[in-house]
Design an enzyme around this catalytic site. Structure first.
Site, PDB file in Angstrom:
ATOM      1  N   SER A 169     -22.136   6.907  -7.744  1.00 43.26           N
ATOM      2  CA  SER A 169     -22.348   8.056  -8.633  1.00 43.26           C
ATOM      3  C   SER A 169     -21.089   8.913  -8.569  1.00 43.26           C
ATOM      4  O   SER A 169     -20.313   8.836  -7.602  1.00 43.26           O
ATOM      5  CB  SER A 169     -23.541   8.878  -8.130  1.00 43.26           C
ATOM      6  N   TYR A 199     -27.861  14.069  -1.666  1.00 45.97           N
ATOM      7  CA  TYR A 199     -27.608  12.923  -2.556  1.00 45.97           C
ATOM      8  C   TYR A 199     -26.121  12.578  -2.524  1.00 45.97           C
ATOM      9  O   TYR A 199     -25.745  11.404  -2.439  1.00 45.97           O
ATOM     10  CB  TYR A 199     -28.078  13.279  -3.969  1.00 45.97           C
TER      11      TYR A 199
HETATM   12  N1  LIG Z   1     -29.742   8.384 -13.778  1.00 46.59           N
HETATM   13  C1  LIG Z   1     -28.578   8.970 -13.470  1.00 46.59           C
HETATM   14  O1  LIG Z   1     -28.179  10.011 -14.066  1.00 46.59           O
HETATM   15  C2  LIG Z   1     -27.696   8.365 -12.442  1.00 46.59           C
HETATM   16  C3  LIG Z   1     -26.360   8.819 -12.350  1.00 46.59           C
HETATM   17  C4  LIG Z   1     -25.510   8.246 -11.404  1.00 46.59           C
HETATM   18  C5  LIG Z   1     -25.977   7.239 -10.584  1.00 46.59           C
HETATM   19  N2  LIG Z   1     -27.276   6.815 -10.689  1.00 46.59           N
HETATM   20  C6  LIG Z   1     -27.706   5.740  -9.790  1.00 46.59           C
HETATM   21  O2  LIG Z   1     -28.067   4.629 -10.583  1.00 46.59           O
HETATM   22  C7  LIG Z   1     -29.024   3.832  -9.871  1.00 46.59           C
HETATM   23  C8  LIG Z   1     -30.194   3.504 -10.794  1.00 46.59           C
HETATM   24  O3  LIG Z   1     -30.839   4.710 -11.133  1.00 46.59           O
HETATM   25  P1  LIG Z   1     -31.766   4.886 -12.440  1.00 46.59           P
HETATM   26  O4  LIG Z   1     -31.244   6.065 -13.146  1.00 46.59           O
HETATM   27  O5  LIG Z   1     -31.932   3.584 -13.138  1.00 46.59           O
HETATM   28  O6  LIG Z   1     -33.110   5.329 -11.697  1.00 46.59           O
HETATM   29  P2  LIG Z   1     -34.655   4.989 -11.931  1.00 46.59           P
HETATM   30  O7  LIG Z   1     -34.935   4.799 -13.376  1.00 46.59           O
HETATM   31  O8  LIG Z   1     -35.396   6.031 -11.175  1.00 46.59           O
HETATM   32  O9  LIG Z   1     -34.808   3.585 -11.184  1.00 46.59           O
HETATM   33  C9  LIG Z   1     -34.669   3.489  -9.797  1.00 46.59           C
HETATM   34  C10 LIG Z   1     -34.961   2.058  -9.364  1.00 46.59           C
HETATM   35  O10 LIG Z   1     -34.858   2.007  -7.935  1.00 46.59           O
HETATM   36  C11 LIG Z   1     -36.012   1.360  -7.397  1.00 46.59           C
HETATM   37  N3  LIG Z   1     -36.356   1.920  -6.092  1.00 46.59           N
HETATM   38  C12 LIG Z   1     -36.437   3.241  -5.770  1.00 46.59           C
HETATM   39  N4  LIG Z   1     -36.808   3.384  -4.497  1.00 46.59           N
HETATM   40  C13 LIG Z   1     -36.964   2.126  -3.992  1.00 46.59           C
HETATM   41  C14 LIG Z   1     -37.335   1.634  -2.711  1.00 46.59           C
HETATM   42  N5  LIG Z   1     -37.631   2.447  -1.693  1.00 46.59           N
HETATM   43  N6  LIG Z   1     -37.407   0.293  -2.540  1.00 46.59           N
HETATM   44  C15 LIG Z   1     -37.127  -0.537  -3.562  1.00 46.59           C
HETATM   45  N7  LIG Z   1     -36.749  -0.128  -4.787  1.00 46.59           N
HETATM   46  C16 LIG Z   1     -36.681   1.198  -4.997  1.00 46.59           C
HETATM   47  C17 LIG Z   1     -37.095   1.648  -8.433  1.00 46.59           C
HETATM   48  O11 LIG Z   1     -38.021   0.597  -8.428  1.00 46.59           O
HETATM   49  P3  LIG Z   1     -39.585   0.725  -8.051  1.00 46.59           P
HETATM   50  O12 LIG Z   1     -40.026   2.102  -8.336  1.00 46.59           O
HETATM   51  O13 LIG Z   1     -40.221  -0.352  -8.861  1.00 46.59           O
HETATM   52  O14 LIG Z   1     -39.530   0.390  -6.601  1.00 46.59           O
HETATM   53  C18 LIG Z   1     -36.338   1.617  -9.754  1.00 46.59           C
HETATM   54  O15 LIG Z   1     -36.268   0.303 -10.239  1.00 46.59           O
HETATM   55  C19 LIG Z   1     -29.408   4.648  -8.624  1.00 46.59           C
HETATM   56  O16 LIG Z   1     -28.695   4.169  -7.514  1.00 46.59           O
HETATM   57  C20 LIG Z   1     -28.942   6.054  -8.981  1.00 46.59           C
HETATM   58  O17 LIG Z   1     -28.672   6.819  -7.833  1.00 46.59           O
HETATM   59  C21 LIG Z   1     -28.137   7.338 -11.593  1.00 46.59           C
END
Ligand SMILES: NC(=O)c1ccc[n+]([C@@H]2O[C@H](COP(=O)([O-])OP(=O)(O)OC[C@H]3O[C@@H](n4cnc5c(N)ncnc54)[C@H](OP(=O)(O)O)[C@@H]3O)[C@@H](O)[C@H]2O)c1
Length: 242
Positions: free
Chosen positions: A147, A160
């Protein structure tokens, strides 16, 4: 110039929605067989359906990322079933924004456990298979979804930030350990992405990065030529969503 993904096996964590689903679908479009990790089995099954429109899916697994035994068993099964693991995308993550003086200790632990320790253990567990792929075919790829919070301090996100700074440091160290073998390690660091993770953050979701754009960048890294390694990529929303 980019290599082909057909025949390659990729594990994508957090594949049940958001960025992970988009990456899994894009890799499938490019011919990779994807092993989908995530806890929500219905949502994971939906990702598998979307991927199967393009290439046969390796399967779905639901280990809790902070349970290293469950994680190791799932990775072992992927390798037994597919005979190889060429790509690991450490994408799963959680985001509990709060100031340090009011943060819930559970949220701090959870971000470190999932975003950092889960990612490090998933990597450690997959590494022997990735190295086998390097020895057999000269390359393997690890993509860590970090990130912008992994390079800068952001108020209201200190814990975070700590987890994502750790992700970048871990990847840089690992790249130096294994680069001679052909292992590519890339921290892909996006800003705001339009996913469930940030839907309550008061940003303009229409201005946030599309998950498909992160997936496209991940697919470029996965196919990057042999002679170099993109170790860090930052992706900003074109227009500020705040
Ligand atoms: N959205 C943003 O603005 C943003 C910006 C920068 C970086 N990111 C990074 O991008 C990545 C993806 O984020 P996203 O935005 O796609 O988030 P999201 O829609 O909340 O998805 C998160 C994913 O992580 C899985 N997960 C969460 N906790 C888990 C656990 N304890 N064990 C196994 N799986 C787990 C969830 O699956 P289940 O619930 O099915 O387990 C879900 O598939 C993350 O690393 C996030 O930090 C996001």
């Amino acid at each position: 110039m980019l290599t082909d993904l057909s025949g390659q096996v990729a594990i994508v964590t957090g594949a049940s929605r958001g960025v992970g689903r988009a990456i899994a679908v894009r890799f499938s479009e490019l011919g990779a067989s994807v092993a989908l990790f995530g806890r929500n089995t219905d949502a994971l099954a939906r990702t598998a359906e979307l991927c199967a429109e393009h290439t046969a899916v390796a399967g779905t697994w639901s280990p809790e990322l902070s349970d290293t035994d469950a994680l190791a068993a799932a990775v072992r099964e992927v390798n037994e079933q597919c005979g190889r693991i060429d790509i690991l995308v450490n994408n799963a993550g959680v985001f509990y924004p709060d100031r340090v003086d009011s943060a819930d200790p559970f949220d701090i632990d959870r971000m470190i456990d999932v975003n950092l320790k889960g990612l490090m253990h998933a990597t450690r567990i997959c590494l022997p298979y990735l190295k086998e792929s390097c020895m057999a075919r000269g390359r393997a790829v690890l993509i860590n979804i970090a990130s912008n919070a992994g390079r800068f301090g952001i108020p209201g996100e200190a814990a975070y930030c700590a987890s994502k700074h750790g992700v970048i440091g871990f990847g840089e160290g690992l790249f130096q350990e294994e680069r001679e073998l052909g292992l590519k390690v890339c921290a892909l660091s996006p800003g705001w992405i339009a996913t469930e993770m940030v839907e309550d953050c008061g940003i303009d979701m229409d201005r946030a990065i599309r998950p498909s754009e992160v997936a496209e960048m991940a697919s470029v890294v996965a196919r990057w030529p042999a002679g170099s390694c993109p170790t860090e990529i930052r992706l900003y929303p074109q227009r500020d969503p705040r």
